[in-house]
Design an enzyme around this catalytic site. Structure first.
Site, PDB file in Angstrom:
ATOM      1  CG  ASN A 150      -0.289  -0.333   2.483  1.00  0.00           C
ATOM      2  OD1 ASN A 150       0.331  -1.380   2.616  1.00  0.00           O
ATOM      3  ND2 ASN A 150      -0.387   0.565   3.451  1.00  0.00           N
ATOM      4  CD  GLN A 178      -3.526  -0.053  -1.565  1.00  0.00           C
ATOM      5  OE1 GLN A 178      -3.543   0.497  -2.657  1.00  0.00           O
ATOM      6  NE2 GLN A 178      -4.068   0.487  -0.498  1.00  0.00           N
ATOM      7  CB  SER A 198     -11.084  -3.382   1.695  1.00  0.00           C
ATOM      8  OG  SER A 198     -11.810  -2.298   2.237  1.00  0.00           O
ATOM      9  CB  ALA A 199     -16.196  -2.432  -0.960  1.00  0.00           C
ATOM     10  CG  HIS A 200     -12.563   1.816   1.695  1.00  0.00           C
ATOM     11  ND1 HIS A 200     -11.582   2.778   1.783  1.00  0.00           N
ATOM     12  CD2 HIS A 200     -12.216   0.849   2.571  1.00  0.00           C
ATOM     13  CE1 HIS A 200     -10.693   2.403   2.696  1.00  0.00           C
ATOM     14  NE2 HIS A 200     -11.054   1.227   3.189  1.00  0.00           N
ATOM     15  CB  THR A 236     -27.660  -8.226  10.896  1.00  0.00           C
ATOM     16  OG1 THR A 236     -28.344  -8.819  11.996  1.00  0.00           O
ATOM     17  CG2 THR A 236     -28.606  -8.071   9.721  1.00  0.00           C
ATOM     18  CB  CYS A 324      -3.611   3.560   8.759  1.00  0.00           C
ATOM     19  SG  CYS A 324      -3.250   2.540   7.350  1.00  0.00           S
TER      20      CYS A 324
HETATM   21  C1  LIG Z   1      -6.635  -0.280   3.255  1.00  0.00           C
HETATM   22  C2  LIG Z   1      -5.905  -1.538   3.475  1.00  0.00           C
HETATM   23  C3  LIG Z   1      -6.332  -2.474   4.434  1.00  0.00           C
HETATM   24  C4  LIG Z   1      -7.481  -2.194   5.367  1.00  0.00           C
HETATM   25  O1  LIG Z   1      -8.738  -2.196   4.726  1.00  0.00           O
HETATM   26  P1  LIG Z   1      -9.960  -1.470   5.478  1.00  0.00           P
HETATM   27  O2  LIG Z   1     -11.153  -1.901   4.715  1.00  0.00           O
HETATM   28  O3  LIG Z   1      -9.689  -0.009   5.376  1.00  0.00           O
HETATM   29  O4  LIG Z   1      -9.964  -1.964   6.877  1.00  0.00           O
HETATM   30  C5  LIG Z   1      -5.636  -3.652   4.556  1.00  0.00           C
HETATM   31  N1  LIG Z   1      -4.576  -3.922   3.783  1.00  0.00           N
HETATM   32  C6  LIG Z   1      -4.140  -3.058   2.835  1.00  0.00           C
HETATM   33  C7  LIG Z   1      -2.980  -3.428   1.996  1.00  0.00           C
HETATM   34  C8  LIG Z   1      -4.779  -1.838   2.662  1.00  0.00           C
HETATM   35  O5  LIG Z   1      -4.339  -0.985   1.740  1.00  0.00           O
END
Ligand SMILES: *Cc1c(COP(=O)(O)O)cnc(C)c1O
Length: 389
Positions: A150, A178, A198-200, A236, A324
């Site tokens: 990341n 990523q 992770s969707a976002h 849920t 983070c």
């Molecule tokens: C953003 C990220 C995560 C964490 O995902 P979240 O949905 O934000 O908890 C884990 N691993 C990597 C490599 C990321 O870039």
């Protein structure tokens, strides 16, 4: 505004928002009930499961578990597999450049008595398959290596690692959070037993992730309750989020080649422009084995966060390393693992490009960077190193 921090998060695709909307209002049934309204929610979740399975070349929807984040998917895979296999062995392997969602799981497992090997990486941020071969013992039950980093975007040789782990019955997990927006994920080609997304991070909603678990891979649960998601993570289901995740992942794979070419072209334009116009800049990570949209630099005589503020004043969103870790002192564990000296790692800048960015925006960014860096160097006392122009 020019948004260049897609590794931190992305805007939700309008199609994904549209797909989610009915599940907030009309179709709000709890998927666990037996009446019609609930059945519609259950169907939507199961269709999403099948769509995600197809998108990553899993054999069936049952191999997909929805979670509340990428972090939770990593926790379920690592804590869950390590604990479920503790009778078989208590040695685990990972790398020094993992996301904290992975590293902090292993630290917790060490407190529980597991032994963990944290593998080094080379100057480009790549882990060597030989070091993994050397680290494996009869006690090893799980190897976790991220697909793409990341901070520096480096891509790891998962298929070659799988050639080592699979014949020995060692489970292989990868954090592909990523990678999902920038590579066509294929769990068969990668040879992994577990994979987190992770969707976002791929133009879907925040607060929803998924964990692929190869048939036969049964981690212990980390969240206990009503037994949803086959008892793996009670609570849920986030029906709108799950629908949005599946839609976003399907969209990402449409014209994937074309999107990757676009990202790669902009990334190269940025790297070439920065190196040509600005002195004292090093590109971190690998020039070839890297995500198409991620460019990362260390810049002499610059504090990364001051640079991010200067860019923000010029309407550009970028980051000084991972979102983070930017608030943590002590600097990036990833840059340290590359062997970069600490005065240099202070000048950390990550620019992560998205589908909607344009060549013109990249040109503006190069100019804004040159201007900001000149300004910062002219006002800051040169504490760490002499200017070498
Ligand atoms: C953003 C990220 C995560 C964490 O995902 P979240 O949905 O934000 O908890 C884990 N691993 C990597 C490599 C990321 O870039």
């Amino acid at each position: 505004m020019i948004y260049l921090d897609h590794a931190a998060t992305t805007a939700c695709a309008p199609e994904a928002v549209q797909a989610m909307l009915p599940y907030f209002t009309e179709l709000y049934g709890n998927p666990s009930n037996i009446y019609g309204l609930s059945l519609q929610s259950r169907k939507a979740v199961n269709k999403a499961r099948a769509d995600v399975a197809k998108a990553i070349n899993a054999t069936q929807g049952a191999e997909i578990t929805f979670t509340a984040s990428g972090t939770e998917a990593d926790n379920l895979a690592i804590m869950g597999i390590a604990r479920a296999r503790a009778e078989v062995g208590r040695h685990l392997i990972t790398t020094r450049i993992e996301h904290h969602a992975v590293l902090n799981c292993f630290q917790e497992l060490e407190r529980e008595g597991f032994k963990v090997t944290y593998l080094p990486v080379n100057k480009e941020g790549i882990v060597s398959v030989e070091t993994i071969a050397q680290a494996i013992t009869k006690e090893t039950t799980l190897v976790s290596v991220m697909l793409a980093n990341n901070e520096i975007g480096t891509i790891q040789p998962l298929a070659a690692i799988s050639d080592l782990t699979r014949p020995r019955g060692i489970y292989l997990h990868t954090d592909a959070v990523q990678a999902a927006s920038a590579m066509q994920l294929d769990v068969q080609a990668l040879g992994v037993d577990a994979l987190s997304i992770s969707a976002h991070k791929f133009y879907g909603p925040k607060g929803v992730g998924a964990l692929y678990l190869r048939q036969g891979c049964h981690p212990s649960p980390v969240i206990f309750g009503g037994g949803q998601e086959k008892g793996l993570r009670s609570g849920t289901e986030n029906v709108p989020g799950i629908v949005g995740l599946a839609m976003a992942l399907t969209l990402v794979n449409e014209n994937g080649e074309e999107k990757r070419r676009h990202l790669t072209a902009l990334r190269e334009q940025l790297i070439e422009g920065v190196l040509a116009k600005i002195s004292g800049v090093i590109v971190t990570g690998s020039r070839t084995e890297r995500l198409p949209g991620t460019a990362s630099f260390v810049i002499k005589d610059i504090e990364g966060e001051s640079l991010v503020i200067q860019l923000d004043r010029r309407g550009i969103c970028a980051s000084a390393g991972a979102a983070c870790t930017s608030s943590q002192s002590g600097g990036s564990h990833v840059l340290k693992a590359l062997g970069l000296p600490s005065p240099l790692t202070r000048g950390n800048l990550r620019i992560s490009i998205g589908y909607e960015n344009t060549p013109d925006e990249i040109t503006q960014t190069i100019n804004a960077l040159a201007e900001s860096i000149e300004l910062l160097r002219s006002i800051a006392p040169r504490r760490h190193s002499k200017r070498r122009n």
